[in-house]
Design a protein around this motif. Structure first.
Motif, PDB file in Angstrom:
ATOM      1  N   VAL A   1      35.675 -20.745  -7.275  1.00 15.26           N
ATOM      2  CA  VAL A   1      36.668 -21.893  -7.178  1.00 15.26           C
ATOM      3  C   VAL A   1      36.830 -22.779  -8.474  1.00 15.26           C
ATOM      4  O   VAL A   1      37.669 -23.700  -8.550  1.00 15.26           O
ATOM      5  N   GLY A   2      36.324 -22.345  -9.595  1.00 16.78           N
ATOM      6  CA  GLY A   2      36.245 -23.023 -10.840  1.00 16.78           C
ATOM      7  C   GLY A   2      37.669 -23.104 -11.576  1.00 16.78           C
ATOM      8  O   GLY A   2      37.935 -24.325 -12.023  1.00 16.78           O
TER       9      GLY A   2
ATOM     10  N   ILE B   1      35.932 -29.356 -16.060  1.00 18.03           N
ATOM     11  CA  ILE B   1      34.525 -28.712 -16.226  1.00 18.03           C
ATOM     12  C   ILE B   1      34.503 -28.734 -17.457  1.00 18.03           C
ATOM     13  O   ILE B   1      33.553 -29.139 -18.308  1.00 18.03           O
ATOM     14  N   GLU B   2      35.675 -28.589 -18.412  1.00 15.51           N
ATOM     15  CA  GLU B   2      35.767 -28.581 -19.812  1.00 15.51           C
ATOM     16  C   GLU B   2      35.469 -29.993 -20.141  1.00 15.51           C
ATOM     17  O   GLU B   2      34.555 -30.160 -21.244  1.00 15.51           O
ATOM     18  N   ALA B   3      35.966 -30.989 -19.631  1.00 16.32           N
ATOM     19  CA  ALA B   3      35.750 -32.402 -20.084  1.00 16.32           C
ATOM     20  C   ALA B   3      34.247 -32.656 -20.029  1.00 16.32           C
ATOM     21  O   ALA B   3      33.618 -33.480 -20.774  1.00 16.32           O
ATOM     22  N   ILE B   4      33.648 -32.306 -18.784  1.00 19.58           N
ATOM     23  CA  ILE B   4      32.333 -32.743 -18.496  1.00 19.58           C
ATOM     24  C   ILE B   4      31.325 -32.028 -19.641  1.00 19.58           C
ATOM     25  O   ILE B   4      30.431 -32.433 -20.222  1.00 19.58           O
TER      26      ILE B   4
ATOM     27  N   GLN C   1      31.505 -21.682 -22.043  1.00 16.25           N
ATOM     28  CA  GLN C   1      32.527 -22.295 -22.184  1.00 16.25           C
ATOM     29  C   GLN C   1      33.068 -22.278 -23.776  1.00 16.25           C
ATOM     30  O   GLN C   1      34.227 -22.694 -24.016  1.00 16.25           O
ATOM     31  N   GLY C   2      32.235 -21.711 -24.631  1.00 13.38           N
ATOM     32  CA  GLY C   2      32.605 -21.561 -25.877  1.00 13.38           C
ATOM     33  C   GLY C   2      32.045 -22.586 -26.883  1.00 13.38           C
ATOM     34  O   GLY C   2      32.290 -22.583 -28.139  1.00 13.38           O
ATOM     35  N   PHE C   3      31.282 -23.335 -26.443  1.00 14.41           N
ATOM     36  CA  PHE C   3      30.567 -24.616 -27.341  1.00 14.41           C
ATOM     37  C   PHE C   3      29.462 -23.994 -28.358  1.00 14.41           C
ATOM     38  O   PHE C   3      28.689 -23.202 -27.543  1.00 14.41           O
TER      39      PHE C   3
END
Length: 212
Positions: free
Chosen positions: A30-31, A38-41, A76-78
């Motif tokens: 359910v992401g 999620i990206e912001a956190i 996430q690509g970080f």
């Protein structure tokens, strides 16, 4: 559901809870409902640097959380360095003995090590160590674990989370959700079941239309 922001004053326990929630939401399929949150956190967790869970070599839950942080950020690509995992080795180059008894940490390290890029030897070595250690769990000489957690290990050894099709991972996670009984997890599990059934119904309708 994934709404709390990360603040610079948050302690490790608060951030760890948010990382666990993101992991559960993604595993349950359910992401996609919470992509912006999620990206912001994760962006704020990344900006706080590797000082989080800095005592990764302590005999506590830091290995689990540090490996989870690494995997989620890299997924996430970080940009994320694996150098912190070098703390897991003794001066003789071997992984510390206590690691083989930290089952939850081992599983988290195993999942994180699959995110290795070419040339990241520490992750290749961590993957080999974690795989061997996880396969030995359940032997008579090893500490007993719950059946549900053993299922998580067996599933991960067949196919790590990031390589697993999202629907298959969701189905497995719904059937074998973490053994915790908190209200949050029960609400999340109920939501995931409803979402899974709706998506499945939608796909079945598409197949019926295509078959015509």
């Amino acid at each position: 559901m994934v709404t709390n922001e990360v603040r610079s004053g948050d302690d490790e326990a608060v951030i760890a809870d948010k990382l666990r929630l993101i992991d559960a939401v993604q595993r349950l399929g359910v992401g996609y409902h919470f992509e912006a949150e999620i990206e912001a956190i994760l962006e704020k967790v990344h900006d706080m640097g590797e000082v989080l869970f800095a005592n990764i070599d302590d005999k506590d839950t830091n290995l689990y959380h540090a490996a989870l942080r690494f995997r989620l950020l890299r997924q996430q690509g970080f940009p994320t360095s694996p150098d912190e995992f070098k703390k897991l080795k003794n001066s003789d180059g071997r992984f510390k003995e206590w690691l083989s008894r930290d089952v939850q940490g081992l599983l988290s390290l195993y999942e994180a090590a699959h995110m290795a890029f070419n040339g990241e030897d520490i992750l290749d070595e961590a993957l080999s160590f974690a795989t061997k250690s996880l396969k030995s769990i359940g032997l008579p000489t090893q500490e007993k674990i719950s059946p549900s957690f053993q299922k998580q290990i067996d599933f991960a050894l067949r196919l790590p989370a990031w390589k697993c099709p999202s629907r298959s991972l969701a189905r497995h996670s719904i059937d074998n959700f973490y053994s915790e009984d908190s209200a949050l997890n029960q609400n999340l599990l109920t939501f995931a079941k409803l979402d899974f059934n709706m998506v499945q119904s939608f796909h079945q309708q598409e197949l019926r239309e295509l078959s015509k």
